[in-house]
Design a protein around this motif. Structure first.
Motif, mmCIF file in Angstrom:
data_model
loop_
_atom_site.group_PDB
_atom_site.id
_atom_site.type_symbol
_atom_site.label_atom_id
_atom_site.label_comp_id
_atom_site.label_asym_id
_atom_site.label_seq_id
_atom_site.Cartn_x
_atom_site.Cartn_y
_atom_site.Cartn_z
ATOM 1 N N LYS A 129 0.841 -1.206 0.000
ATOM 2 C CA LYS A 129 0.000 0.000 0.000
ATOM 3 C C LYS A 129 0.870 1.247 0.000
ATOM 4 O O LYS A 129 0.585 2.223 -0.704
ATOM 5 N N TRP A 130 1.936 1.222 0.794
ATOM 6 C CA TRP A 130 2.836 2.372 0.862
ATOM 7 C C TRP A 130 3.549 2.587 -0.471
ATOM 8 O O TRP A 130 3.667 3.723 -0.944
ATOM 9 N N LEU A 131 3.998 1.503 -1.090
ATOM 10 C CA LEU A 131 4.716 1.612 -2.358
ATOM 11 C C LEU A 131 3.835 2.162 -3.462
ATOM 12 O O LEU A 131 4.283 2.949 -4.305
ATOM 13 N N ARG A 132 2.573 1.750 -3.483
ATOM 14 C CA ARG A 132 1.671 2.208 -4.553
ATOM 15 C C ARG A 132 1.409 3.704 -4.499
ATOM 16 O O ARG A 132 0.951 4.290 -5.472
ATOM 17 N N CYS A 133 1.711 4.325 -3.364
ATOM 18 C CA CYS A 133 1.514 5.773 -3.234
ATOM 19 C C CYS A 133 2.787 6.559 -3.540
ATOM 20 O O CYS A 133 2.747 7.789 -3.573
ATOM 21 N N ARG A 134 3.897 5.865 -3.741
ATOM 22 C CA ARG A 134 5.156 6.563 -4.001
ATOM 23 C C ARG A 134 5.219 7.054 -5.445
ATOM 24 O O ARG A 134 4.802 6.345 -6.367
ATOM 25 N N PRO A 135 5.738 8.264 -5.655
ATOM 26 C CA PRO A 135 5.840 8.777 -7.032
ATOM 27 C C PRO A 135 6.931 8.068 -7.803
ATOM 28 O O PRO A 135 7.935 7.618 -7.231
ATOM 29 N N ALA A 136 6.751 7.978 -9.110
ATOM 30 C CA ALA A 136 7.762 7.368 -9.972
ATOM 31 C C ALA A 136 8.924 8.331 -10.146
ATOM 32 O O ALA A 136 8.739 9.551 -10.191
ATOM 33 N N ARG A 137 10.142 7.776 -10.247
ATOM 34 C CA ARG A 137 11.324 8.611 -10.495
ATOM 35 C C ARG A 137 11.371 9.022 -11.965
ATOM 36 O O ARG A 137 11.782 10.112 -12.311
ATOM 37 N N ALA A 138 10.947 8.087 -12.837
ATOM 38 C CA ALA A 138 10.975 8.379 -14.275
ATOM 39 C C ALA A 138 9.864 9.359 -14.619
ATOM 40 O O ALA A 138 8.837 9.426 -13.953
ATOM 41 N N GLY A 139 10.058 10.102 -15.703
ATOM 42 C CA GLY A 139 9.033 11.026 -16.167
ATOM 43 C C GLY A 139 8.847 12.219 -15.263
ATOM 44 O O GLY A 139 7.759 12.781 -15.165
ATOM 45 N N GLY A 140 9.897 12.617 -14.537
ATOM 46 C CA GLY A 140 9.802 13.796 -13.700
ATOM 47 C C GLY A 140 8.939 13.603 -12.474
ATOM 48 O O GLY A 140 8.420 14.559 -11.909
ATOM 49 N N GLY A 141 8.767 12.351 -12.044
ATOM 50 C CA GLY A 141 7.990 12.111 -10.835
ATOM 51 C C GLY A 141 6.491 12.123 -11.051
ATOM 52 O O GLY A 141 5.724 12.173 -10.098
ATOM 53 N N LYS A 142 6.054 12.093 -12.305
ATOM 54 C CA LYS A 142 4.625 12.090 -12.594
ATOM 55 C C LYS A 142 4.094 10.667 -12.502
ATOM 56 O O LYS A 142 4.637 9.753 -13.102
ATOM 57 N N GLY A 143 3.010 10.486 -11.751
ATOM 58 C CA GLY A 143 2.436 9.163 -11.588
ATOM 59 C C GLY A 143 3.147 8.376 -10.502
ATOM 60 O O GLY A 143 4.161 8.815 -9.953
ATOM 61 N N ASN A 144 2.599 7.218 -10.178
ATOM 62 C CA ASN A 144 3.171 6.375 -9.130
ATOM 63 C C ASN A 144 4.112 5.337 -9.731
ATOM 64 O O ASN A 144 4.119 5.112 -10.941
ATOM 65 N N ILE A 145 4.884 4.685 -8.859
ATOM 66 C CA ILE A 145 5.858 3.708 -9.353
ATOM 67 C C ILE A 145 5.120 2.533 -9.992
ATOM 68 O O ILE A 145 3.974 2.229 -9.659
ATOM 69 N N SER A 146 5.785 1.857 -10.872
ATOM 70 C CA SER A 146 5.175 0.778 -11.635
ATOM 71 C C SER A 146 5.058 -0.486 -10.801
ATOM 72 O O SER A 146 5.727 -0.654 -9.779
ATOM 73 N N THR A 147 4.210 -1.395 -11.268
ATOM 74 C CA THR A 147 4.078 -2.690 -10.588
ATOM 75 C C THR A 147 5.371 -3.489 -10.698
ATOM 76 O O THR A 147 5.684 -4.286 -9.812
ATOM 77 N N ALA A 148 6.148 -3.271 -11.759
ATOM 78 C CA ALA A 148 7.436 -3.958 -11.889
ATOM 79 C C ALA A 148 8.387 -3.525 -10.774
ATOM 80 O O ALA A 148 9.131 -4.346 -10.214
ATOM 81 N N THR A 149 8.374 -2.233 -10.427
ATOM 82 C CA THR A 149 9.224 -1.740 -9.354
ATOM 83 C C THR A 149 8.775 -2.303 -8.007
ATOM 84 O O THR A 149 9.605 -2.685 -7.172
#
Length: 611
Positions: A129-149
């Motif tokens: 749950k915590w991970l799904r709320c983390r922003p993605a590093r790629a794309g300038g932090g837009k969106g949340n991290i991927s399921t692969a991560t």
């Protein structure tokens, strides 16, 4: 703490003093890793364990220090004593896992987990749950991290559990007892994402432009750059302030024009053209040879070699570079790739363009750049060349795709190269696999060519024989377990008995000839593998890391026959033996496993040995 630590944990000095690299030990807080793969940035070869305590921490500083130490110990174990059947973690892999552990330690501190031993299935659910709320590093932090991560984080947790006997602090219970890391992360075929092929019109446009720059304007740009350098050197010797005037005068006298007809009459115009010519050379090599970015960026002087083709007396040109993927040697393995004439020309231009930087730096790389911040001459990185490819596309006016500019990445050219080859001649898969240095043709066909091309006669004979034998038995069976087994039994009446023998043979021959279906064995059943319904996350075949009885029973690909009954009886007996001393949570898990066994045994008609 484990009651009986592994012998390797007895002396803390033994692992803390172990060498991580020529410059660092595992016990150090600052790591310098010996990563020699071309294209990596300097920060991707260093790691600091000097972690600041999170703002809302719920553990003490001493607990945090011990967690950091336990994380280092775990990475030491993955490098020197990995789980059975796994390769030792490379320096690059250790860096990647350390990055994941840094975020994991942050979460543990905020949740009040002072030891890895406290992580259980409920904790993993909170982590997801915590991970799904983390922003993605790629794309300038837009969106949340991927399921692969998220899957990568869960793999670290699972590996900590697998290594528990070698560590002083590790999860004591299986953190994912009933599902794979892929399932827990929600990583499915629909969510995984893939590196796309470059659309054909876009690929043709950018490769055509790169080819035009190299073949029609390469000599002109190299000549202009040589004039610029010589004129600047002469100008500096005469009068430093008038050096730029001297350059302009020399270039105007040469009267050279660039690819768009622009006059190459100033230092900026020439340098700009030279930079774009390097990008055009990279694009040609990537698009016409299909080498990986690390293989291209590791090219050095003398990268073109000519070797005779058999006894024909004809010489073939090859690009020589270093292969890093799947190679244990940190420096990579010397390999060569067939090089068409435009690529040979591109390499010649790269040697001429990089000559001043090589001379100034003492390096022999073909892809070099002067760092504008520190003035150092350094190798080009993956990130830098990816940005430059897109800059070249904007400069030459590559047409939009679906109304917007196509976003190029370095690996897209490799996949597009393979697709172009296979779409025009499907018989070239074997040659393509060899050219790509792939371990199997299936990797080439599935990973690079696409699902619309089957393997026909290129499939391994041993796999065909096993599939044929298994298919024959399954089509004749009256009782089978597993979801695919239930489907087969529901529709195989016409294949059973002596009357169905010829029909079975004809059908098996048809399946082997017209499809790439393969049946894969395991201790507890068969997998009639289909990627689109695979629950283990496999792409070309079942994923061993994701396979487990509970996972396979929920998968549409699973078949169980009577020969597997012994496994399910033994599994039922082992779980039943643990029930009397189990706590309520563990008992629920054990009862679920026992129920699975009983359902399978009922399906295959095997109830021998009821406990």
């Amino acid at each position: 703490m484990n009651q009986h630590p592994h012998p390797l944990t007895q002396s803390s000095q033994s692992w803390e003093d172990a060498r991580l690299s020529p410059w660092s030990r595992f016990g150090d807080d600052e790591w310098r890793l010996d990563i020699r793969t071309a294209g990596r940035r300097a920060d991707q070869k260093r790691f600091s364990w000097a972690l600041a305590m999170p703002e809302h921490t719920r553990i003490g500083n001493s607990d945090h220090v011990q967690l950091v130490r336990a994380a280092k110990h775990f990475l030491w174990s993955m490098h020197y004593h990995p789980p059975s059947g796994r390769k030792r973690s490379s320096p690059a892999s250790i860096h990647h896992k350390a990055m994941l552990l840094r975020a994991l330690l942050e979460w543990m501190a905020c949740e009040g987990h002072s030891r890895f031993a406290g992580i259980d299935p409920a904790s993993v659910e909170q982590l997801c749950k915590w991970l799904r709320c983390r922003p993605a590093r790629a794309g300038g932090g837009k969106g949340n991290i991927s399921t692969a991560t998220i899957t990568n984080y869960l793999l670290v947790i699972k590996d900590l559990y697998r290594q528990r006997e070698k560590l002083n602090d590790a999860p004591l219970v299986d953190p994912l007892p009933l599902e794979t890391t892929y399932e827990a992360a929600g990583h499915t075929r629909a969510t995984q994402g893939v590196i796309p092929f470059i659309p054909e019109d876009v690929a043709v446009a950018i490769l055509s432009e790169a080819l035009r720059w190299v073949e029609e304007h390469g000599d002109t740009i190299v000549a202009a750059e040589a004039i610029r350098r010589e004129a600047r050197a002469q100008g500096l010797r005469r009068c430093k302030r008038q050096a730029s005037d001297h350059v302009r005068a020399a270039l105007r006298l040469a009267s050279l024009a660039g690819p768009s007809g622009e006059r190459l009459d100033g230092a900026y115009a020439v340098r700009h053209a030279a930079v774009h010519l390097v990008e055009a050379c990279y694009i040609l090599i990537a698009g016409f040879v299909g080498m990986r970015p690390s293989e291209i960026l590791s090219m050095k002087t003398g990268a073109i070699e000519h070797h005779p083709i058999g006894g024909t007396g004809v010489n073939q040109a090859y690009v020589v570079s270093r292969l890093f993927k799947t190679v244990d040697d940190l420096d990579g393995r010397r390999e060569r790739w067939v090089a068409p004439a435009p690529v040979v020309r591109a390499v010649e231009l790269l040697e001429q363009l990089s000559a001043p930087l090589r001379e100034a730096s003492g390096r022999d790389d073909l892809f070099l750049v002067k760092n504008t911040q520190y003035g150092q001459i350094v190798p080009v990185t993956h990130m830098h060349i990816a940005w430059r490819i897109n800059d070249f596309a904007r400069h030459v006016g590559i047409p939009d795709h679906d109304g917007k500019p196509w976003r190029f990445s370095t690996h897209q050219f490799r996949k597009t190269f393979a697709r172009f080859i296979a779409r025009r001649d499907r018989t070239q898969l074997l040659g393509l696999a060899e050219h790509f240095k792939h371990a199997s043709v299936a990797m080439t066909a599935r990973g690079y060519v696409g699902n619309d091309f089957d393997l026909h006669g290129l499939i391994d004979h041993e796999a065909r024989a096993e599939t044929a034998a298994a298919l024959d038995r399954l089509l004749a069976a009256k009782r089978l377990g597993g979801k695919m087994g239930e489907r087969i039994v529901a529709g195989n009446a016409r294949f059973r008995g002596r009357a169905g023998e010829q029909l079975r043979r004809d059908y098996v021959a048809f399946i082997l000839k017209e499809t790439d279906l393969r049946i894969h064995a395991c201790d507890y059943g068969w997998c009639v593998f289909q990627q689109e319904t695979s629950r283990c996350g496999g792409e070309l075949q079942p994923n061993d890391a994701g396979r487990a009885p509970a996972v396979c029973l929920s998968c549409a690909n699973m078949v169980i026959e009577a020969k597997h009954g012994a496994y399910w009886r033994d599994r039922r007996r082992r779980n039943a033996a643990l029930l009397p001393e189990a706590n309520p949570m563990t008992a629920a898990v054990l009862n679920e496993a026992i129920g699975q066994c009983e359902r399978v045994l009922a399906q295959i008609g095997d109830d021998d040995g009821q406990d």
